[in-house]
Motif scaffolding. Structure first.
Motif, PDB file in Angstrom:
ATOM      1  N   PHE A  60      -4.845   8.276   3.233  1.00 55.26           N
ATOM      2  CA  PHE A  60      -5.233   7.297   2.217  1.00 55.26           C
ATOM      3  C   PHE A  60      -4.681   5.905   2.555  1.00 55.26           C
ATOM      4  N   GLU A  61      -3.421   5.845   2.967  1.00 49.19           N
ATOM      5  CA  GLU A  61      -2.822   4.571   3.365  1.00 49.19           C
ATOM      6  C   GLU A  61      -3.486   4.030   4.634  1.00 49.19           C
ATOM      7  N   VAL A  96       0.838  -1.204   0.000  1.00 45.29           N
ATOM      8  CA  VAL A  96       0.000   0.000   0.000  1.00 45.29           C
ATOM      9  C   VAL A  96       0.873   1.255   0.000  1.00 45.29           C
ATOM     10  N   THR A 125      -6.953   2.742   3.990  1.00 44.79           N
ATOM     11  CA  THR A 125      -6.914   1.467   3.252  1.00 44.79           C
ATOM     12  C   THR A 125      -6.588   0.309   4.185  1.00 44.79           C
ATOM     13  N   LEU A 126      -5.725   0.562   5.161  1.00 48.38           N
ATOM     14  CA  LEU A 126      -5.213  -0.530   5.998  1.00 48.38           C
ATOM     15  C   LEU A 126      -5.912  -0.652   7.356  1.00 48.38           C
ATOM     16  N   LEU A 179       0.146   8.569   5.121  1.00 55.23           N
ATOM     17  CA  LEU A 179      -0.974   9.291   4.516  1.00 55.23           C
ATOM     18  C   LEU A 179      -2.298   8.759   5.055  1.00 55.23           C
ATOM     19  N   LEU A 185     -10.391   9.267  -1.952  1.00 54.65           N
ATOM     20  CA  LEU A 185      -9.324  10.059  -1.315  1.00 54.65           C
ATOM     21  C   LEU A 185      -8.197  10.449  -2.259  1.00 54.65           C
ATOM     22  N   THR A 211     -11.329   1.341  -3.931  1.00 55.45           N
ATOM     23  CA  THR A 211     -12.451   2.140  -3.431  1.00 55.45           C
ATOM     24  C   THR A 211     -11.944   3.372  -2.686  1.00 55.45           C
ATOM     25  N   GLU A 212     -10.940   3.182  -1.837  1.00 52.78           N
ATOM     26  CA  GLU A 212     -10.379   4.315  -1.087  1.00 52.78           C
ATOM     27  C   GLU A 212      -9.766   5.337  -2.039  1.00 52.78           C
ATOM     28  N   TYR A 213      -9.149   4.837  -3.100  1.00 52.20           N
ATOM     29  CA  TYR A 213      -8.550   5.763  -4.071  1.00 52.20           C
ATOM     30  C   TYR A 213      -9.610   6.675  -4.675  1.00 52.20           C
ATOM     31  N   PRO A 263      -5.053   1.684  -7.891  1.00 48.19           N
ATOM     32  CA  PRO A 263      -4.034   0.832  -7.263  1.00 48.19           C
ATOM     33  C   PRO A 263      -3.943  -0.566  -7.899  1.00 48.19           C
ATOM     34  N   VAL A 267      -3.311  12.097  -3.082  1.00 47.38           N
ATOM     35  CA  VAL A 267      -2.205  11.451  -3.811  1.00 47.38           C
ATOM     36  C   VAL A 267      -2.291  11.810  -5.293  1.00 47.38           C
ATOM     37  N   TRP A 326      -9.642  -4.549  -3.599  1.00 47.61           N
ATOM     38  CA  TRP A 326     -11.003  -4.003  -3.692  1.00 47.61           C
ATOM     39  C   TRP A 326     -11.129  -2.761  -2.816  1.00 47.61           C
ATOM     40  N   ARG A 327     -10.639  -2.891  -1.590  1.00 43.62           N
ATOM     41  CA  ARG A 327     -10.711  -1.756  -0.671  1.00 43.62           C
ATOM     42  C   ARG A 327      -9.825  -0.605  -1.140  1.00 43.62           C
ATOM     43  N   PHE A 328      -8.639  -0.947  -1.589  1.00 42.07           N
ATOM     44  CA  PHE A 328      -7.640   0.051  -2.012  1.00 42.07           C
ATOM     45  C   PHE A 328      -8.200   0.877  -3.179  1.00 42.07           C
ATOM     46  N   LEU A 334      -0.715   9.896  -8.365  1.00 44.70           N
ATOM     47  CA  LEU A 334      -1.174   8.607  -8.897  1.00 44.70           C
ATOM     48  C   LEU A 334      -1.996   8.834 -10.162  1.00 44.70           C
ATOM     49  N   SER A 356       0.864   4.014  -2.892  1.00 44.78           N
ATOM     50  CA  SER A 356       0.325   5.311  -2.467  1.00 44.78           C
ATOM     51  C   SER A 356       1.355   6.425  -2.592  1.00 44.78           C
ATOM     52  N   GLN A 357       2.607   6.115  -2.273  1.00 48.85           N
ATOM     53  CA  GLN A 357       3.622   7.170  -2.279  1.00 48.85           C
ATOM     54  C   GLN A 357       4.288   7.301  -3.650  1.00 48.85           C
ATOM     55  N   LEU A 362      -7.905  -6.810  -0.408  1.00 53.32           N
ATOM     56  CA  LEU A 362      -7.168  -5.567  -0.156  1.00 53.32           C
ATOM     57  C   LEU A 362      -7.274  -4.629  -1.363  1.00 53.32           C
ATOM     58  N   GLU A 393     -16.794  -4.211   0.976  1.00 50.82           N
ATOM     59  CA  GLU A 393     -15.808  -4.062  -0.091  1.00 50.82           C
ATOM     60  C   GLU A 393     -16.475  -4.168  -1.472  1.00 50.82           C
ATOM     61  N   VAL A 394     -15.950  -3.402  -2.395  1.00 45.44           N
ATOM     62  CA  VAL A 394     -16.510  -3.344  -3.751  1.00 45.44           C
ATOM     63  C   VAL A 394     -15.612  -4.163  -4.682  1.00 45.44           C
ATOM     64  N   SER A 395     -16.103  -5.282  -5.129  1.00 47.69           N
ATOM     65  CA  SER A 395     -15.333  -6.130  -6.037  1.00 47.69           C
ATOM     66  C   SER A 395     -15.630  -5.733  -7.483  1.00 47.69           C
TER      67      SER A 395
END
Lengths: 296, 296
Positions: free
Chosen positions: B139-140, A154, B143-144, B137, A194, A189-191, A205, A198, A185-187, A201, A158-159, A183, B221-223
């Motif tokens: 965002f990170e 991540v 996500t986590l 961040l 948010l 969605t968060e992108y 992700p 970042v 799927w969530r990543f 990017l 992200s960075q 992970l 989660e969104v697949s």
């Protein structure tokens, strides 16, 4: 090793990842760690690479001093058997996407080497840290080892490590793989929610993962129904993303024929052969000649 | 809240989980934190429970002083609208299965209250810790966030909380759920290899989850393909384990009708109604009368 691993399964190339020695970046003394990494790499060349043409080695770096680590990577640029830059322990308590580590990735990209992050490591002689507090038992630590690699992945994306170093490839070693689909799927969605944090990017992700990231098989998670884990991994194109790794000679190593029995036959040639060629940028001509290839 | 949430979706019971106030256990002063938790619980009773019969509240505890936290739980034993003990921040850097927290679970079990762990919290005003180093961040971190709850769940089971308190139930709030199947696959496998370290465990980790643990839907989660996430959750009997939660009024809240559109219709009555009854030990007679129930 020849009898137990290489000959037994017709291995054409095995990449060494050191053992307890890999924890150089957990050492408190950065000067000592830098010299230790140099010495270990030289030992790997002298002791192992000279012993069998099938062997290749990781380039271990002491990430405490990233500029010195970059020099160490460049020192091995001319040796095609020193095939990847390996990160294990984390000296800074910031995950590996943090800019402090970027000189390492610049040197890796310049010398055409991928980066490998080995899961499970924390600090010198300590277990890996876990989110929400440090666990108390080896059983807990071993169960949660993938968290470290999740965090580094991540952080890398992200960075903007892959935006800054667009030719860089990343291998996640010994952290399993079945955690990755949910992970991502969530990543993703968060992108979408948010991404203003970042702005560097350019893609989702999961698209960075598809282009830049591979995972080793060890350990392949065991689902109650055999097909569940490969169905799940299929959702992230696991047949193209997984690279066989043995974890030899650890107590929980996965033998080649065991993994072959657990993944679809249509994945065999890729997981045991082609995906490694793609990741390391090899052609078949780069491998030592052998009667047969592994699980062909 | 009535207009935006309760009336709009015919909610018969909404359980309050506080907002930023929930971080009492991240405060450095344990005496202040203990008094703050008492005051917040009293405020919840006075300000909210008196305002609408549909509302119930969590019992917030300052886990810095577990014996004081146990007293606070017992103080609310006679109020059936104070329905669960809630843990958020972690004052000790050891996950919530550690014995230091057990007085809290003893009081919860004695008073017939389940425990809820709210995801995402770290220390006071700090983001949650992540395995392998602290991310940089939001965002990170966002996500986590599930890592914290993963760790607490592994800790709860590994350290034998459910063996010691066999009537205890646990709800994991706002940490998603799609990470659970692959974690349980790994957890069960590790148990088979390492169970001599945890001789107090009598069953597979996944069996403890099946009996003692529920999860809230937020965020689901969104697949990439809509059915993937529910197929994955189906492998851990998600239709019986998920309890709808809104995350109202946060920016990433999930409205009831949105979740209803994303899970199989055959799950609706359970996820929006029956699973909560099972978790809290209610019957329909315990709920305020209403023309219709949510998404019935």
């Amino acid at each position: 090793m020849r009898r137990q691993l290489l000959d037994r399964a017709d291995v054409r190339r095995a990449i060494l990842t050191f053992g307890d020695d890999s924890h150089v970046a957990g050492h408190h003394n950065p000067y000592f760690a830098t010299e230790l990494a140099r010495a270990l790499n030289d030992w790997s060349v002298d002791r192992w690479l000279s012993a069998d043409t099938r062997l290749a080695s990781s380039i271990l770096v002491a990430s405490q001093l990233p500029d010195e680590a970059a020099k160490e990577i460049k020192r091995h640029a001319g040796n095609p058997h020193m095939v990847q830059v390996m990160l294990v322990d984390n000296p800074y308590n910031y995950p590996f996407g943090h800019p402090v580590f970027h000189p390492i990735y610049r040197a890796a990209e310049e010398t055409g080497r991928p980066v490998a992050i080995h899961g499970g490591a924390g600090g010198w002689a300590n277990p890996a840290s876990t989110g929400g507090g440090n666990v108390n038992l080896y059983f807990e630590a071993h169960t949660l080892w993938p968290q470290v690699v999740m965090t580094h992945l991540v952080s890398f994306i992200s960075q903007g490590v892959f935006d800054k170093f667009p030719c860089l490839k990343l291998l996640l070693i010994e952290a399993g793989s079945a955690w990755l689909p949910s992970l991502l799927w969530r990543f993703d969605t968060e992108y979408k929610g948010l991404r203003r944090e970042v702005p560097w990017l350019k893609r989702l992700p999961s698209e960075y993962v598809a282009e830049h990231v591979w995972l080793t098989t060890q350990p392949l998670e065991v689902s109650p129904k055999r097909e569940q884990v490969t169905q799940l991994l299929g959702w992230i194109d696991g047949g193209r993303k997984l690279v066989y790794s043995s974890d030899y000679p650890h107590w929980d190593a996965d033998e080649i024929h065991y993994i072959a029995s657990r993944i679809p036959e249509s994945w065999h040639r890729r997981v045991f052969f082609e995906n490694a060629l793609a990741f390391y940028g090899w052609t078949e001509a780069d491998l030592p000649t052998h009667d047969r290839m592994a699980i062909a």
